[in-house]
Enzyme design. Structure first.
Site, mmCIF file in Angstrom:
data_model
loop_
_atom_site.group_PDB
_atom_site.id
_atom_site.type_symbol
_atom_site.label_atom_id
_atom_site.label_comp_id
_atom_site.label_asym_id
_atom_site.label_seq_id
_atom_site.Cartn_x
_atom_site.Cartn_y
_atom_site.Cartn_z
ATOM 1 N N SER A 106 0.853 -1.182 0.000
ATOM 2 C CA SER A 106 0.000 0.000 0.000
ATOM 3 C C SER A 106 0.894 1.239 0.000
ATOM 4 C CB SER A 106 -0.871 -0.026 1.245
ATOM 5 O OG SER A 106 -1.617 1.143 1.306
ATOM 6 N N GLY A 107 0.651 2.154 -0.904
ATOM 7 C CA GLY A 107 1.434 3.387 -0.983
ATOM 8 C C GLY A 107 2.654 3.262 -1.869
ATOM 9 N N ASN A 156 -0.678 5.840 3.168
ATOM 10 C CA ASN A 156 -0.940 6.498 1.882
ATOM 11 C C ASN A 156 -2.115 7.451 2.043
ATOM 12 O OD1 ASN A 156 -1.524 7.187 -0.734
ATOM 13 N ND2 ASN A 156 -1.667 5.094 -1.491
ATOM 14 N N SER A 159 -5.198 6.115 -0.349
ATOM 15 C CA SER A 159 -5.088 4.668 -0.464
ATOM 16 C C SER A 159 -6.387 4.083 -1.018
ATOM 17 C CB SER A 159 -4.813 4.095 0.921
ATOM 18 O OG SER A 159 -4.722 2.705 0.830
ATOM 19 N N SER A 160 -6.248 3.196 -2.007
ATOM 20 C CA SER A 160 -7.449 2.563 -2.569
ATOM 21 C C SER A 160 -7.939 1.550 -1.565
ATOM 22 C CB SER A 160 -7.116 1.844 -3.872
ATOM 23 O OG SER A 160 -6.258 2.625 -4.637
ATOM 24 N N GLY A 386 -2.531 -3.292 -1.930
ATOM 25 C CA GLY A 386 -1.234 -3.957 -1.740
ATOM 26 C C GLY A 386 -1.194 -4.767 -0.452
ATOM 27 N N GLU A 388 -0.613 -5.853 3.132
ATOM 28 C CA GLU A 388 -0.711 -5.001 4.321
ATOM 29 C C GLU A 388 -0.268 -5.750 5.567
ATOM 30 O OE1 GLU A 388 -4.653 -3.371 4.515
ATOM 31 O OE2 GLU A 388 -4.194 -1.861 2.988
HETATM 32 N N1 LIG Z 1 5.216 7.992 -10.250
HETATM 33 C C1 LIG Z 1 4.996 8.770 -9.201
HETATM 34 N N2 LIG Z 1 5.457 10.052 -9.209
HETATM 35 C C2 LIG Z 1 5.222 10.842 -8.167
HETATM 36 N N3 LIG Z 1 4.535 10.483 -7.053
HETATM 37 C C3 LIG Z 1 4.057 9.221 -6.982
HETATM 38 C C4 LIG Z 1 4.246 8.306 -8.062
HETATM 39 N N4 LIG Z 1 3.645 7.166 -7.732
HETATM 40 C C5 LIG Z 1 3.092 7.351 -6.493
HETATM 41 N N5 LIG Z 1 3.342 8.580 -6.041
HETATM 42 C C6 LIG Z 1 2.907 9.153 -4.762
HETATM 43 O O1 LIG Z 1 2.600 8.129 -3.872
HETATM 44 C C7 LIG Z 1 1.310 8.208 -3.371
HETATM 45 C C8 LIG Z 1 0.696 6.850 -3.215
HETATM 46 O O2 LIG Z 1 0.550 6.244 -4.458
HETATM 47 P P1 LIG Z 1 -0.610 5.237 -4.789
HETATM 48 O O3 LIG Z 1 -0.526 4.949 -6.214
HETATM 49 O O4 LIG Z 1 -1.868 5.758 -4.275
HETATM 50 O O5 LIG Z 1 -0.225 3.991 -3.956
HETATM 51 P P2 LIG Z 1 -0.949 2.578 -3.899
HETATM 52 O O6 LIG Z 1 -2.055 2.638 -4.885
HETATM 53 O O7 LIG Z 1 0.077 1.631 -4.248
HETATM 54 O O8 LIG Z 1 -1.414 2.455 -2.529
HETATM 55 C C9 LIG Z 1 0.554 9.035 -4.373
HETATM 56 O O9 LIG Z 1 -0.462 9.740 -3.752
HETATM 57 C C10 LIG Z 1 1.654 9.955 -4.883
HETATM 58 O O10 LIG Z 1 1.756 11.077 -4.063
HETATM 59 MG MG LIG Z 2 -3.976 2.461 -4.638
#
Ligand SMILES: Nc1ncnc2c1ncn2[C@@H]1O[C@H](COP(=O)(O)OP(=O)(O)O)[C@@H](O)[C@H]1O
Ligand SMILES: [Mg+2]
Length: 1074
Positions: A106-107, A156, A159-160, A386, A388
């Site tokens: 996650s994150g 995060n 977070s989804s 992801g 956890e």
């Molecule tokens: N390629 C990227 N460039 C810049 N920031 C990113 C990138 N990927 C993720 N982040 C940062 O990380 C945070 C969490 O990403 P996210 O995709 O929501 O994580 P996950 O879905 O894996 O939990 C986002 O809100 C963003 O701020």
């Molecule tokens: Mg997500």
């Protein structure tokens, strides 16, 4: 070349397959080194490793998109766009369905990665109004789903809290047609509870911050977060996140997707209901029976909820505070305790929200779904929660980690195990690589006979006392010796002392690490029960959307069958997902989280190392290095590259394998780069494949040129043929046309010559004929003259005898004619008095002339008479009468001719003095005149007025204008006048009459002729007998004293006034006249 260099950069290779030496440390160092240089993407073959930079990098610009568009995967710098491009091209050009599996904690950046892939595909696929609309709808589904399904967690901020798998569907040209979204297990416990430092789902904060005052009033909400129990009654603003702006963006996105305003309102109403449910407080009390019971502590919130959803307050109140239980075929209403009441309330809120979320996904799907019947290719993007590991892990973590375990299994199966098995299958020499196979863990959880999920279901369905303890005991018994299962009990059995494992927990050694799960709540969450009373209450609401979320609440459809458990549902949906993924070509994006604090560009080696381990990246690299980068069946390979060999192009007659061998031999590819399997060709390094691809591309260009050349040649040749044929046709037509024209000209000339010749001949003939004709005519004339002459000579004798009479007759007629015509021209004037008449020109016409003259005179008179007025006619008759009486008898007559007969000389009508006389005369007046009366005794004259009417004659004295004597006309029997031109008149009266008593009357008148004539006419009218007139020189008149003889003497003495009367004795009177 720069990109290739970057791949080969020894300090930080872009493709870990090229890493040397290959150890955990070098791998970690490479990732770190690259991360420091802001190269967040690294390959292992065609797997992309992405390390979350936690800051925005300038590597997602449209220019970058262009750079990676149609690039060669290995020729450019590692980038997520490269894998997206590879997948898209493979889908479009090779017709292979794709799936992009994004995994990580996650994150770690999974959701961001999925969005990048989607936006890249949208940017490079073709454009057009319809396509753009589809793309926009697909992209806009993100903000809506994120608002309702994402929340801030400790790891995060966005977070989804649900799993998402999106199938994007394309047509054969690679244009997106639409898509289907599947959602997995929303973390609904978050609705009612979340730990400090986290937040509930974004939508609640967005709605309160971004909703207008009017909207909030409509939804009966307060703007302050601290008012709401489900939001932990705390203000929770995220730095750098504008909830209000996100709310507006979400609303715009809904509009783009096609939500109607009514749908949006309904959606927000249901959301508000969930939020408000958290504020429904219960208070405890006791029933009459002494049983504990709960009731609504404060009904305001409940009332507002009911108003929002159109439900009777008492219905909801009853459903929240009591429960219908079936006892011996009888429905009994039992009251709930306060904790039970809260449990029911929370279950209701969770159910409403999770069902609303399902509805939302379905609603988006209806907008973006593709019409059936179109042939399509699919690209699936999986962004699932992801792995956890928390301090306290519950049912949700267990499920989430199970899902991640399955994904890892896919990865292992498809990349590692599959690969090795394939080498063996294909008979290629191969040193096996050790890798961890997690099937054992998957089996531990999902085995339908003895897996943890199956046990949980069994516990849930089992009658009798059911709680988590019995469940845990059962697990302990079953997995006492399982390598990946641990609990207090199994540890005790193995004599292991571990204080980190509390009693109510079990631990699973996941591929990604050991996770300790607390069994509390497992059964309840797995059952996911909602009291039927609550679902029935929801169904009873008038709110259409809410009602549709609870179909089981319909009393008509009450089913006693228990709904499937949450675990079972999830397991089957994961199984469907896995099946779906297996059917597609996988592309991996493995996300790594560099630190726990979301700090930009901070790399915590320990944390990353742990992820490297559990993601099995090292094994992945090993397998890749030991194996071959590329493999393909001989058939498709030959088909794709046969144009590179002179012997295989354009057709290879032998077997596919032979063809590939011949081809690769001809291309001089080093033997160590190749391995020939039973059905597939294996190529060791990507560079070789790249080289092949490059050569192919060049060759394709050549071939395209060749085809173009041939085609152009063929086109020119056919065009030439066509032109030639056309030219022949045209010239044939032209020649024909020219000949026709010549022929026409000749024909015209011949005709002209012919016409001239014929004309000349005809004229000659005509001349000849005319001459003959003249000759003939001349002969005829001569003959006629001759014959005439002969006839005349013979006839002359007869002719001469009657000639004179005929001539005279002719002349005579001509003369008469001329006379009459001349007469007509010279007619004398039409005046009656005119007596002129032209004389006859010849003597023999005299009689006729006289006759004509008299006829003309009569005709003139007739004409004159016809135009006379009656008065004039009477006057003329009077004049005629006078002429009959006096012509040639009295000398006065010729003088009277010129005088007109006026009749009225006194002016009776005009003169008022004569009014009486006028009355006497009335309408019968014939004549009125002044006369003088001769006194027979003295011979003197006195003036008198005389009135003659048609019946009488009246004498009046001029001064008095009174009638003095009135005579009836019948009294007059005669009159006497002299021969001379005097005016004396003697009227002889009858003796017997009264008028005549005084004797005859002697009168002198200036209009004697007229007077006598009118008297005569009046007498004729009155008595039909005329006046007996005597024209004489001597007559006797009767007087009162005897007769008096009157003698007329012509004398010079008589005055011009009139006759002079002289009395000579008693009986004689002399009248002197001249
Ligand atoms: N390629 C990227 N460039 C810049 N920031 C990113 C990138 N990927 C993720 N982040 C940062 O990380 C945070 C969490 O990403 P996210 O995709 O929501 O994580 P996950 O879905 O894996 O939990 C986002 O809100 C963003 O701020
Ligand atoms: Mg997500």
């Amino acid at each position: 070349m720069e990109a290739t260099n970057s791949l080969l950069d020894t300090a930080a290779v872009g493709d870990l397959v090229l890493l040397d030496p290959l150890t955990e440390e070098s791998l970690l160092r490479t990732l770190q080194e690259r991360f420091q240089r802001s190269d967040i993407y690294t390959y292992i073959g065609n797997v992309v490793i992405s390390v979350n930079p936690y800051r925005s990098l300038p590597i997602y610009t449209p220019e970058t998109v262009q750079e990676y568009h149609n690039c060669n995967f290995f020729a450019v710098k590692p980038h997520i766009y490269a894998i997206a491009d590879d997948a898209y091209r493979s889908l479009r050009d090779r017709d292979r369905d794709q799936c992009i599996l994004i995994t990580g904690e996650s994150g770690a950046g999974k959701t961001e990665a999925s969005k990048l892939v989607m936006s890249y595909v949208a940017a490079v696929s073709s454009k057009g109004e319809e396509v753009d609309k589809v793309k926009e709808q697909l992209l806009q589904s993100n903000p809506v789903l994120e608002a309702f399904g994402n929340a801030k967690t400790i790891r995060n901020d966005n977070s989804s809290r649900f799993g998402k798998y999106m199938d994007v569907e394309f047509d054969f040209k690679g244009e997106p047609l639409g898509g289907v979204i599947s959602n997995y297990l929303l973390e609904k416990s978050r609705i009612v509870r979340h730990v400090k430092g986290e937040r509930n789902f974004h939508i609640f904060y967005q709605l309160l911050a971004g909703g207008s005052a009017q909207l909030l009033q409509q939804l009966k909400l307060r703007q302050d977060c601290r008012h709401y129990g489900y939001l932990n009654r705390e203000r929770s603003n995220l730095p750098g996140v504008d909830d209000a702006a996100n709310f507006r963006a979400m609303q715009d996105a809904m509009r783009v997707i096609g939500f109607s305003p009514e749908e949006v309102t309904a959606l927000l109403e249901v959301t508000a209901v969930v939020l408000k449910l958290g504020n429904v407080e219960l208070s405890s009390g006791y029933q009459a029976s002494g049983m504990e019971a709960c009731s609504i502590a404060e009904s305001q919130e409940l009332r507002e909820i009911c108003e929002l959803i159109g439900l009777d307050t008492s219905t909801l109140e009853q459903a929240l505070c009591s429960r219908t239980v079936k006892a011996r075929d009888e429905m009994v209403l039992t009251t709930l305790t306060v904790p039970q009441g809260y449990y029911g309330r929370d279950a209701l809120a969770k159910n409403i929200y999770s069902r609303l979320f399902d509805w939302l996904v379905n609603r988006i799907n209806t907008s973006i779904q593709v019409k059936p019947g179109k042939q399509r290719k699919v690209m699936g993007v999986l962004d699932i929660y992801g792995f956890e590991i928390f301090q306290d892990n519950g049912f949700e973590q267990f499920i989430i980690n199970y899902c991640n375990e399955k994904l890892q299994q896919i990865f292992i199966l498809m990349t590692l195990k599959e690969e090795q098995e394939e080498y063996i299958r294909e008979g290629i020499r191969w040193t096996p690589v050790e890798f961890f196979d997690n099937s054992i863990i998957c089996n531990l959880i999902e085995n339908s006979k003895g897996g943890i999920l199956a046990m949980l279901d069994e516990e849930c369905l089992r009658p009798g006392v059911v709680n988590e303890d019995t469940f845990l005991t059962k697990l302990n018994q079953l997995f006492a010796t399982h390598k990946h299962y641990e609990s207090r009990e199994t540890q005790n059995a193995r004599h292991v002392m571990d204080a980190s494992l509390p009693p109510q927990c079990f631990r699973i050694h996941h591929y990604a690490g050991k996770v300790t799960y607390n069994v509390t709540g497992f059964i309840e969450k797995n059952n996911d029960l909602l009291f039927r009373d609550l679902s029935q209450a929801m169904w009873a609401a008038r709110h259409t959307l809410l009602r549709s979320l609870f179909p089981e609440g319909d009393p008509q459809k009450v089913s006693l069958k228990l709904p499937p458990t949450a675990g079972f549902q999830f397991k089957s949906s994961v199984a469907t997902l896995m099946k779906n993924l297996y059917s597609k070509n996988p592309n991996y994006i493995r996300c790594i989280k560099p630190n726990e604090t979301k700090t930009a560009m901070l790399f915590t080696p320990e944390l990353v190392l742990a992820q490297i381990r559990y993601l099995g990246l090292l094994e992945n690299v090993r397998v890749r290095r030991a194996g071959y980068a590329f493999r393909q069946l001989y058939g498709p390979f030959l088909e794709r590259y046969k144009m590179l060999g002179t012997r295989t192009w354009p057709r290879w007659a032998g077997g596919n394998r032979d063809g590939v061998e011949v081809l690769l031999e001809e291309l001089a590819i080093p033997a160590e780069e190749l391995a020939f399997g039973h059905t597939k060709i294996f190529i060791r390094s990507p560079c070789t494949l790249f080289d092949l691809e490059k050569r192919r591309q060049e060759r394709v260009v050549q071939l395209a040129t060749l085809i173009q050349k041939m085609f152009r040649g063929w086109r020119c040749w056919t065009q030439y043929q066509l032109m030639r044929k056309s030219q022949i046709v045209i010239s044939a037509w032209f020649r024909g046309h020219a000949q026709k024209n010549r022929y026409k000209q000749m024909k015209r000339s011949a005709l002209i010559i012919q016409a001239y010749a014929r004309g000349w001949k005809s004229r000659r003939l005509l001349r000849e004929l005319k001459r003959q004709c003249r000759r003939h005519a001349a002969a005829s004339t001569i003959a006629a003259y001759w014959r005439g002459y002969q006839v005349r000579r013979a006839y002359r004798r007869f002719f001469r005898s009657g000639a004179s009479a005929r001539l005279a007759n002719f002349i005579y007629r001509r003369l008469v004619q001329r006379f009459l015509v001349g007469l007509e021209r010279n007619l004398p004037p039409l005046s009656v008095m005119d007596q002129t008449w032209p004389p006859a020109p010849y003597k023999f016409l005299d009689d006729a002339n006289q006759e004509l003259r008299s006829i003309f005179c009569r005709w003139k008179c007739k004409k004159y008479r016809e135009q006379l007025t009656p008065q004039r006619r009477a006057l003329l008759q009077a004049k005629l009468c006078a002429s009959e009486l006096f012509k040639d008898k009295k000398a006065l007559y010729p003088k009277s001719l010129a005088q007109p007969f006026c009749g009225e000389y006194l002016g009776l009508a005009q003169n008022p003095k004569y009014q009486k006389l006028h009355a006497v005369a009335k309408d019968n007046l014939v004549m009125a005149d002044a006369v003088r009366k001769v006194n027979k005794a003295s011979g003197k004259t006195v003036p008198r007025l005389l009135l003659l009417t048609t019946e009488r004659l009246v004498l009046a004295e001029p001064r008095a204008a009174q009638p003095k004597a009135t005579l009836s006309l019948g009294d007059i029997h005669g009159a006497s006048v002299t021969r001379f031109s005097d005016g004396l008149l003697a009227l002889h009266l009858r003796e017997s009459t009264t008028g005549g008593a005084k004797g005859d009357l002697l009168l002198v008148s200036d209009h004697l002729i007229e007077l006598v004539t009118r008297l005569h006419q009046a007498l004729l009218g009155a008595t039909a007998r005329g006046l007996a007139l005597h024209i004489t020189d001597r007559f006797s008149t009767r007087g009162p004293k005897g007769d008096v003889d009157v003698t007329v003497v012509e004398s010079e003495r008589a005055g011009s006034e009139g006759p002079v009367c002289k009395k000579r004795g008693n009986r004689r009177m002399e009248v002197l006249v001249h």
